[in-house]
Design a protein around this motif. Structure first.
Motif, mmCIF file in Angstrom:
data_model
loop_
_atom_site.group_PDB
_atom_site.id
_atom_site.type_symbol
_atom_site.label_atom_id
_atom_site.label_comp_id
_atom_site.label_asym_id
_atom_site.label_seq_id
_atom_site.Cartn_x
_atom_site.Cartn_y
_atom_site.Cartn_z
ATOM 1 N N GLN A 7 0.822 -1.211 0.000
ATOM 2 C CA GLN A 7 0.000 0.000 0.000
ATOM 3 C C GLN A 7 0.855 1.261 0.000
ATOM 4 O O GLN A 7 0.473 2.265 -0.533
ATOM 5 N N THR A 8 2.013 1.183 0.645
ATOM 6 C CA THR A 8 2.883 2.357 0.710
ATOM 7 C C THR A 8 4.292 1.935 0.369
ATOM 8 O O THR A 8 4.673 0.787 0.558
ATOM 9 N N ALA A 9 5.048 2.860 -0.131
ATOM 10 C CA ALA A 9 6.434 2.587 -0.510
ATOM 11 C C ALA A 9 7.363 3.378 0.383
ATOM 12 O O ALA A 9 7.165 4.549 0.611
ATOM 13 N N SER A 10 8.349 2.720 0.914
ATOM 14 C CA SER A 10 9.368 3.408 1.719
ATOM 15 C C SER A 10 10.662 2.633 1.620
ATOM 16 O O SER A 10 10.673 1.430 1.805
ATOM 17 N N ALA A 495 3.258 -12.480 -4.561
ATOM 18 C CA ALA A 495 3.170 -11.470 -3.491
ATOM 19 C C ALA A 495 4.310 -10.486 -3.640
ATOM 20 O O ALA A 495 5.449 -10.871 -3.911
ATOM 21 N N ALA A 496 3.984 -9.207 -3.467
ATOM 22 C CA ALA A 496 5.007 -8.160 -3.530
ATOM 23 C C ALA A 496 4.978 -7.360 -2.232
ATOM 24 O O ALA A 496 3.945 -6.830 -1.850
ATOM 25 N N LYS A 497 6.113 -7.285 -1.567
ATOM 26 C CA LYS A 497 6.232 -6.482 -0.355
ATOM 27 C C LYS A 497 6.540 -5.041 -0.732
ATOM 28 O O LYS A 497 6.873 -4.756 -1.880
ATOM 29 N N PRO A 498 6.439 -4.097 0.228
ATOM 30 C CA PRO A 498 6.740 -2.693 -0.098
ATOM 31 C C PRO A 498 8.126 -2.550 -0.719
ATOM 32 O O PRO A 498 9.111 -3.061 -0.191
ATOM 33 N N LEU A 499 8.172 -1.847 -1.842
ATOM 34 C CA LEU A 499 9.410 -1.704 -2.602
ATOM 35 C C LEU A 499 9.848 -0.244 -2.613
ATOM 36 O O LEU A 499 9.010 0.661 -2.724
ATOM 37 N N PRO A 500 11.152 0.018 -2.519
ATOM 38 C CA PRO A 500 11.633 1.399 -2.585
ATOM 39 C C PRO A 500 11.496 1.960 -3.998
ATOM 40 O O PRO A 500 11.710 1.258 -4.993
#
Length: 624
Positions: A7-10, A495-500
């Motif tokens: 949902q968010t990228a950091s 599945a994709a985790k938050p990515l920079p």
């Protein structure tokens, strides 16, 4: 198929990565080196100061003993004079003739000249003459008990401290027996005030810091340099009194107030009086404390100086090193660098080497870029040149098909003309003819795909990149949506985790990750549900993305070969020409990054793509 998108990228830093990268600075090394030099020096200094302090303490103790000895000698010297005066009086003609009035006159003159009061007693203690009482007045009987045996020896002696019967002051007596007609007849005594002992101590000039005292044989204080009004007439400390049984020595203890002291003493040979010299332990320890203070100040000053020197010298070293780091970073980015000019010769030398390396690298980059351009032009030309004969082959194949139809039609007409029926040999010949044409068409199709792939790679190498900030989470969601049907057919979850986020070329990234996810979906195992995971993290100036799967895996010998053009690994039961991973590696390199593969047959694979946070044109130049 199930897909999980962030949902968010950091951007995330790898755990402990900064600590792993960090080392000790030059300043810290210099500070440690300085401390290593200072420790033995300070240790020697501390030992020297300790020895100096111990020597000073020993000197003070020795000086106290010498002062005590000088007090005892001064007492004996003063008593010797009194004994001599007493001996002179005992030989007085007036006394021998029992002219006591005349003897009283002699006693008066002695008082006027030497300040010594004289008293004459008989053996019963009755005063016969007292210089303090005018002649003719009644005299009291003394309560002093004289030892007749001591008196009979004819030698003078002194008493302990006593209070005068008439003067009612503290004093001591110098006493001698007087013989007349060969028998002990009189007792002659000098009444000596304690002020005489005070003057004796004052004349010795007792150094500051010491307390001098004189005690009698009963350990009663007779004179004292400090606060005599508080101590004279009182016994000395119990522990010290026990030590005074010796002729000379030292004693360590505490006052009645609990103050630690050191005392040196020596007894008078003529009187048995003790000369005492005391000094507070605080004064004895003062040299040690001063040494410790000097050592502490030296350590603090040395530490401060070391830190300042480390910072000063370290700054003179770290600045050129930092400039070298910036130069090396510029070299890594392919920028033109200038020679380093600093006060550090070694840094300047390294700077010159970097400039030389930069020149060589730029020359090699130009050569590589030219060679790569030639290779791309060659691939483009070759593909076009190959397509021309391929078109001819395709045309001739079509003519062969038409010729085949005409040939077998005429063969059938001839057989009918001669009245022969068709044979099985004709059918077999026709089948062989069709099979050969089919092989030709298949090979033509494959060749056409290979030529198209070469053209595609050639065009990709010539395409201009356009960097922009890219939300990787959104880009991956788009890719997964385009591959949703394929994933659902394979029964796989992605599945994709938050990515920079990254600044790079969007189309190149789409092609890279589409190929890798497609490749993972294509080679899943049939015995387990497929699972693909996309993760990312920050690592310094780079971003690392991983595509993990639990598919077939790749043997170790093929881990590098799969990136070669037209190379494939494992069972060839999936469509493909061995072009996708080669294309991916070419794009990753053009983006200034790297791609690696870790895999184990039967357990899955991990493709790791490392890219710069911000793509720059020089990154692409380095990759070409």
């Amino acid at each position: 198929m199930t897909t999980t998108s962030p949902q968010t990228a950091s951007p995330h830093e790898e755990p402990h990565e900064a600590a792993l990268r960090a080392g000790w600075s030059v300043r810290r090394h210099l500070a440690l080196f300085t401390v290593a030099l200072l420790v033995p020096i300070l240790a020697v200094l501390g030992f020297v100061l300790y020895r100096v302090a111990a020597t000073e303490r020993a000197r003070l103790e020795r000086e106290a003993g010498e002062i005590a000895q000088s007090i005892a000698v001064a007492i004996d010297r003063d008593l010797t004079g009194l004994f001599a005066a007493l001996d002179v009086l005992t030989t007085s003609a007036n006394l021998m003739q029992e002219n006591l009035e005349g003897f009283h006159g002699q006693m008066t003159r002695l008082l006027e000249n030497q300040g010594v009061a004289t008293v004459l007693y008989d053996l019963e203690g009755q005063q016969l003459a007292n210089v303090r009482i005018p002649w003719g007045r009644p005299l009291p009987r003394s309560d002093l008990a004289f030892d007749h045996a001591t008196l009979a020896r004819g030698r003078p002696f002194v008493t302990d401290l006593l209070v005068g019967q008439i003067s009612e002051t503290r004093q001591f007596l110098v006493v001698r027996g007087i013989r007349a007609q060969r028998r002990l007849k009189y007792v002659l005594a000098f009444s000596v005030p304690l002020s005489r002992l005070d003057n004796l101590l004052r004349d010795l000039g007792i150094p500051k810091g010491y307390t001098a005292s004189i005690v009698d044989r009963r350990h009663v204080i007779m004179a004292r340099t400090r606060a005599p009004e508080e101590f004279v007439g009182h016994k000395t400390l119990p522990g010290l009194a026990e030590a005074l049984a010796a002729e000379r020595g030292t004693w360590q203890g505490a006052t009645r107030e609990g103050v630690p002291i050191f005392v040196a003493f020596q007894r008078s040979r003529l009187s048995g009086y003790g000369g005492l010299v005391g000094i507070d332990n605080a004064d004895l320890e003062a040299p040690v404390l001063r040494s410790l203070a000097v050592l502490g100040l030296t350590v603090a000053a040395s530490a401060a100086l070391s830190i300042w020197l480390a910072l000063f010298v370290g700054r003179r070293i770290t600045r050129p090193i930092a400039a070298l780091a910036r130069t090396a970073a510029a070299l890594g980015r392919g920028e033109k660098i200038e020679p380093l000019t600093s006060r550090l010769a070694e840094a300047n030398q390294v700077g010159r080497v970097l400039v030389s390396a930069s020149t060589h690298l730029r020359e090699r980059e130009d050569d590589l870029r030219e060679a790569n351009g030639e290779l791309q032009r060659f691939a483009y030309i070759v593909s076009h040149d190959l397509r021309s004969p391929l078109v001819n082959i395709m045309g001739f194949t079509a003519e062969l098909e038409a010729l085949r139809g005409d040939l077998f039609a005429r063969l059938a007409e001839l057989r009918r003309a001669v009245g022969e029926a068709g044979s099985a040999g004709d059918d077999a010949l026709a089948a062989d003819f069709d099979e050969a044409i089919g092989f030709i068409k298949t090979s033509i199709s494959k060749m056409d795909r290979l030529i198209n792939a070469i053209l595609s790679l050639s065009r990709a190498g010539r395409r201009e990149f356009h960097p922009e900030r890219i939300d990787m989470d959104a880009l991956i969601r788009t890719i997964l949506a385009s591959l949703a049907t394929q994933a659902e057919t394979a029964g796989a979850s992605v599945a994709a985790k938050p990515l920079p986020s990254i600044v790079s070329d969007r189309l190149a990234l789409e092609q890279i990750f589409s190929n890798l996810v497609d490749n993972a979906l294509k080679y899943l195992r049939e015995d387990v549900p497929g699972r693909i995971e996309i993760i990312g993290r920050a690592r310094g100036a780079s971003l690392v993305y991983e595509i993990r799967d639990n598919g077939r895996g790749i043997e170790e010998k093929d881990l590098e070969r799969v990136f070669d053009l037209f190379r494939r690994s494992g069972v060839q039961d999936r469509p493909g020409e061995g072009i996708g991973l080669a294309h991916v590696r070419a794009l990753v390199r053009r983006l200034g990054g790297t791609i690696t593969l870790a895999s184990e047959p039967g357990r899955g694979s991990v493709f790791t793509v490392t890219l710069p946070r911000r793509w720059a044109e020089q990154d692409g130049r380095k990759a070409t």
